[in-house]
Design an enzyme around this catalytic site. Structure first.
Site, PDB file in Angstrom:
ATOM      1  N   CYS B 171     -68.708 -14.315 -11.651  1.00  0.00           N
ATOM      2  CA  CYS B 171     -68.101 -13.083 -12.145  1.00  0.00           C
ATOM      3  C   CYS B 171     -69.088 -12.189 -12.887  1.00  0.00           C
ATOM      4  O   CYS B 171     -68.773 -11.054 -13.210  1.00  0.00           O
ATOM      5  CB  CYS B 171     -66.913 -13.420 -13.036  1.00  0.00           C
ATOM      6  N   HIS B 311     -65.057  -8.153 -20.922  1.00  0.00           N
ATOM      7  CA  HIS B 311     -64.764  -8.953 -19.731  1.00  0.00           C
ATOM      8  C   HIS B 311     -63.252  -8.972 -19.513  1.00  0.00           C
ATOM      9  O   HIS B 311     -62.785  -8.846 -18.385  1.00  0.00           O
ATOM     10  CB  HIS B 311     -65.316 -10.364 -19.918  1.00  0.00           C
ATOM     11  N   GLU B 322     -63.278 -14.348 -26.862  1.00  0.00           N
ATOM     12  CA  GLU B 322     -63.993 -13.069 -26.893  1.00  0.00           C
ATOM     13  C   GLU B 322     -63.837 -12.409 -28.269  1.00  0.00           C
ATOM     14  O   GLU B 322     -64.807 -11.936 -28.868  1.00  0.00           O
ATOM     15  CB  GLU B 322     -63.342 -12.159 -25.840  1.00  0.00           C
ATOM     16  N   LYS B 343     -60.234  -4.440 -16.205  1.00  0.00           N
ATOM     17  CA  LYS B 343     -59.464  -5.384 -15.385  1.00  0.00           C
ATOM     18  C   LYS B 343     -57.961  -5.255 -15.612  1.00  0.00           C
ATOM     19  O   LYS B 343     -57.175  -5.674 -14.765  1.00  0.00           O
ATOM     20  CB  LYS B 343     -59.898  -6.824 -15.670  1.00  0.00           C
ATOM     21  N   HIS B 348     -59.336  -8.618 -11.191  1.00  0.00           N
ATOM     22  CA  HIS B 348     -60.665  -9.217 -11.279  1.00  0.00           C
ATOM     23  C   HIS B 348     -61.274  -9.302  -9.877  1.00  0.00           C
ATOM     24  O   HIS B 348     -60.916 -10.166  -9.086  1.00  0.00           O
ATOM     25  CB  HIS B 348     -60.545 -10.615 -11.890  1.00  0.00           C
ATOM     26  N   PHE B 407     -67.261 -18.018 -13.832  1.00  0.00           N
ATOM     27  CA  PHE B 407     -67.312 -19.374 -13.297  1.00  0.00           C
ATOM     28  C   PHE B 407     -68.741 -19.879 -13.355  1.00  0.00           C
ATOM     29  O   PHE B 407     -69.666 -19.158 -13.020  1.00  0.00           O
ATOM     30  CB  PHE B 407     -66.871 -19.337 -11.823  1.00  0.00           C
TER      31      PHE B 407
END
Lengths: 413, 425
Positions: B171, B311, B322, B343, B348, B407
């Site tokens: 990602c 993110h 986060e 997002k 995503h 990931f």
């Protein structure tokens, strides 16, 4: 923490798994004696495929390197990664526990991902339903699994990347890691490539679309030969420990060599195998030589890409003539990979490991199977037996579908 | 001394808008592009929603008829976005051979051309006997083996002969491609690079793989409200597809050709969690380190940071970690800095996500408007910062940061500033 002057980057550890040897010593022993690892495919029946031979690794047991649970949750490509990292770290004599983890990285190239794992799972999804898929699929399959798993096992917290560039990805990874250490983004980078495409489905796809030689002759990978009809596919991995020179010196590491130049260009010719024009590839050679400050007489040999297809071989010869002019007659060239097959992203790293060991043992490894060298190429090809090597540097070339041309220069420190 | 790098062209293919104008007006309006999946029958899956690119017309976006036939969908997104970016920069088909020798392509992908491979595998599974060689040659697309197709296709489309590579760091891939491109131009290896990310992985198998992990939202009856980062009711990310491509150029060359300069890229940093393949440490420690590292690279303090494009994937543990990382890294300033998640509107898009978010960040600097995080309805006590809820906000934004996690554990961050900001300091 970008450094104003470029730092020097050296290689202090090697790890290899190939069809003709597991471990860098066994690999060199075989490659310097012209011993081929190409055999009939044993892991499954290849009777229905257009090709029946490959550079398969038959004696490797993942359980020798990692615990069973991890074996089951990772693909064969990652098993190779674990094994080669273990060897390369030992060889480098580096204790990662004593390093600042944020200054240690990993750059591991791969082309196809964890195919064995994911294909079985996709078949399950379609045959039995989505609920039967393994929860580990996503992490075993994606190319990023290799750096993810390596970082967890070794506590690496720094710069980590996964380059993907067809048959040139491994050299590209070495180039990217070299540049990252040069500019100060990391002090140590575990750098390599891995590939495990010897499964029925990917082999079917590659047999029909990649420049592979068909049939069951284990000696049919013959670059620059009049009969050249393609390469033989392989699996494997190569791993190098790249280090800032000062860092290596301070810990008293023994050094195989230094990466001194890297050139990358692109033919930009679409979804085709490496072309018959060497124009851009010659530019890669010149870029790497210029960065390295090397002259032709400094080069012990040029480790060629040697895809063994007429256009690609002609393009490689064309590039050499463009870059080296009449000096090309005096420049020994070789494709030691003829003994292990082409393992895509692992290939360029294995060629580099071969080159570093060649510098150490002062011997140019040979090309096998090229009994009818086409004189039209005008190449000084090292065939069947090693030749003495006295110069300090080796160039390693790689090309890939889509027009990638990469040249890496390594030199004794 | 490093050279300076600016952004002079933007191309985006997102589920709420194609092209920078449509994409940006949708983002400012808080418009979601999430719908029920139409690309296959998703009824057996727990998650049946996604951000699909509806009405994608490659030919209208500049692809040749041959490119429309030979390329997989994700590669077409990349070429279309790169075409838009070059057109936006005003140098489409306008570069000399020497300039093209010094022009490269860095693309990020996480999953890439899955659709064609999956189709072929299923086709072969269904056959009682192996098709003949002739049949096989027709069944297998030539590009199927080329996992580097998106980068090569963009290079071929523009005849760029410089470095061309795919970075496949999950990602974070798009941001990593942009970061690597930034370094290459800084160091003088190349003058301009088309950099970004692409992915088209809305397939039955890929969705099954994420569904079994419980990673994707199951809010199937209310797709537009499914991606809700920081909201208490978030239940996983929403799968999406798309591409984002930026033209990065050496600053003096851009100034010399009187290019419109959107922003200057001043820092790229990257690290890895070394924790777990699919989750991040709950204390957000690696992200905290990354944020401090990238501010240090950029030579700025938290007080100078005007905006964060996060993110924000709509995954319960992600946004809590986060938020902890922002507080630990920026102290009191964390409560002042507006944070928004693209997002929330487009889901995503894997390797494309961080590149599309870089485009959004650049447009924030350009228009001095911060797009909202939509679907903020129920406050989560573990997410108590300013996420610019639901409504866009005009603001003075000189310095912006965008970051991504993925990931495998790679985290990457970029710092972008207004074109004249560095010289005003």
């Amino acid at each position: 923490m970008a450094h104003k002057t470029k730092r020097r980057v050296v290689i202090t550890g090697l790890g290899a798994i190939t069809a003709n040897g597991i471990g860098k010593d066994a690999f060199w022993e075989a490659i310097s004696n012209g011993i081929s690892g190409i055999k009939p495919i044993q892991r499954f029946s290849a009777d229905n495929l257009p090709l029946q031979v490959a550079g398969e690794i038959n004696t490797f047991l993942a359980n020798d390197y990692i615990e069973r649970k991890l074996v089951n949750r990772t693909d064969r490509m990652t098993h190779f990664v674990f094994a080669t990292i273990q060897e390369a770290l030992q060889d480098a004599g580096i204790a990662l526990a004593q390093e600042n983890p944020q200054r240690v990285g990993a750059v591991i190239a791969n082309t196809f991902g964890g195919l064995e794992y994911v294909i079985e799972q996709i078949q399950t999804i379609y045959a039995r339903g989505p609920r039967f898929v393994s929860a580990y699929t996503a992490i075993a399959w994606l190319q990023v699994a290799n750096i993810g798993q390596a970082s967890i096992r070794y506590g690496i917290q720094g710069y980590c990347k996964t380059p993907l560039n067809d048959t040139a990805g491994g050299l590209d990874g070495l180039g990217i890691a070299y540049q990252a250490i040069q500019r100060g983004a990391a002090d140590v980078i575990i750098t390599g490539g891995c590939e495990a495409p010897l499964q029925p489905f990917p082999l079917t796809v590659l047999a029909y679309t990649a420049p592979c030689v068909k049939g069951d002759d284990p000696n049919s990978y013959r670059p620059f030969d009049r009969r050249a009809a393609g390469l033989i596919l392989a699996e494997g991995a190569g791993m190098c420990i790249l280090e800032d020179y000062e860092h290596a010196r301070q810990r008293g590491a023994s050094i195989y060599g230094e990466i001194v130049g890297y050139g990358q260009t692109n033919d930009a010719n679409g979804f085709t195998p490496p072309s018959s024009s060497g124009k851009q590839y010659a530019r890669s050679m010149c870029l790497a030589m210029q960065e390295a400050g090397l002259r032709t007489q400094d080069i012990g040999y040029f480790s060629l890409d040697g895809q063994a297809m007429l256009p690609s071989d002609a393009g490689e010869a064309d590039a050499l003539h463009r870059a080296f002019s009449t000096d090309v007659e005096d420049l020994p060239v070789s494709v030691p990979r003829t003994m292990i097959g082409h393992s895509y992203a692992a290939a360029g790293v294995l060629d580099t490991i071969t080159a570093l060991q060649a510098l150490q043992h002062r011997a140019i490894p040979p090309t096998i199977n090229c009994e009818e060298l086409d004189p039209g190429y005008g190449l000084n090809l090292v065939r069947d037996e090693t030749r003495p090597l006295s110069q300090p540097a080796v160039l390693i070339g790689g090309r890939g579908a889509g027009g990638i041309n990469v040249v890496l220069a390594v030199k004794k420190v | 001394m490093f050279r300076r790098v600016v952004i002079t062209g933007l191309g985006v293919v997102a589920c709420n808008g194609i092209g920078k104008e449509d994409f940006w007006s949708a983002c400012v309006a808080g418009r979601s592009g999430i719908r029920g999946i139409t690309r296959f029958d998703a009824s057996p899956l727990s998650s049946q929603i996604a951000g699909e690119i509806a009405n994608f017309d490659p030919e209208a976006l500049g692809l040749t008829p041959e490119e429309c036939v030979n390329m997989d969908r994700g590669t077409q997104f990349a070429v279309a976005a790169s075409h838009l970016a070059m057109k936006d920069a005003g140098i489409l088909d306008a570069l000399s051979e020497e300039e093209r020798n010094n022009s490269g392509v860095y693309m990020g992908t996480a999953i890439a051309s899955m659709e064609n491979g999956e189709k072929l595998l299923v086709q072969l599974m269904g056959q009682d006997k192996q098709p003949s060689s002739d049949e096989m040659s027709h069944m297998i697309p030539a590009s199927l083996r080329m996992t580097n197709a998106p980068a090569c296709a963009v290079a071929t489309h523009h005849q760029f002969h410089g470095p061309c590579t795919i970075i496949a760091t999950g990602c974070s891939a798009g941001a990593d491609a942009i970061g690597q491109a930034f370094w290459a131009i800084q160091e003088g290896r190349t003058d301009r690079i088309l950099a970004g990310g692409t992915d088209s992985a809305i397939t039955y198998a890929v969705m099954s793989v994420f569904c079994v992990l419980g990673a994707t939202s199951t809010r199937n009856d209310d797709p537009q409200r499914a991606s809700r980062p920081y909201d208490k009711d978030r239940d996983g990310f929403v799968m999406a597809e798309g591409a984002g491509v930026l033209l990065l150029e050496e600053r003096d060359l851009a100034l010399a050709r009187h290019a419109h300069i959107y922003a200057e890229l001043i820092a790229f940093s990257s690290n890895i969690n070394a924790h777990h393949m699919t989750s991040l440490p709950t204390d957000g420690e690696p992200l905290r380190q990354l944020l401090l590292q990238v501010l240090d690279e950029a030579g700025i303090t938290p007080a100078q940071l005007d905006y964060i494009n996060s993110h924000g994937s709509s995954t319960p543990p992600n946004e809590a970690a986060e938020t902890k990382a922002y507080k630990a890294a920026f102290g009191e300033q964390a409560h002042r800095i507006p944070i928004s998640s693209t997002k929330s509107m487009i889901g995503h898009s894997q390797g494309a996500a961080s590149a599309i978010e870089a485009v959004a960040t650049v447009l924030t600097l350009e228009h001095q408007v911060i797009h909202p995080t939509i679907n903020q309805e129920l406050a989560d006590p573990s997410c108590d910062l300013d996420y610019v809820p639901n409504v866009a906000r005009p603001a003075t934004v000189n310095v912006a940061l965008t970051h991504s996690s993925g990931f495998g554990g790679v985290n990457s961050a970029l710092v972008l500033v207004r074109p004249d900001w560095i010289d005003r300091q």
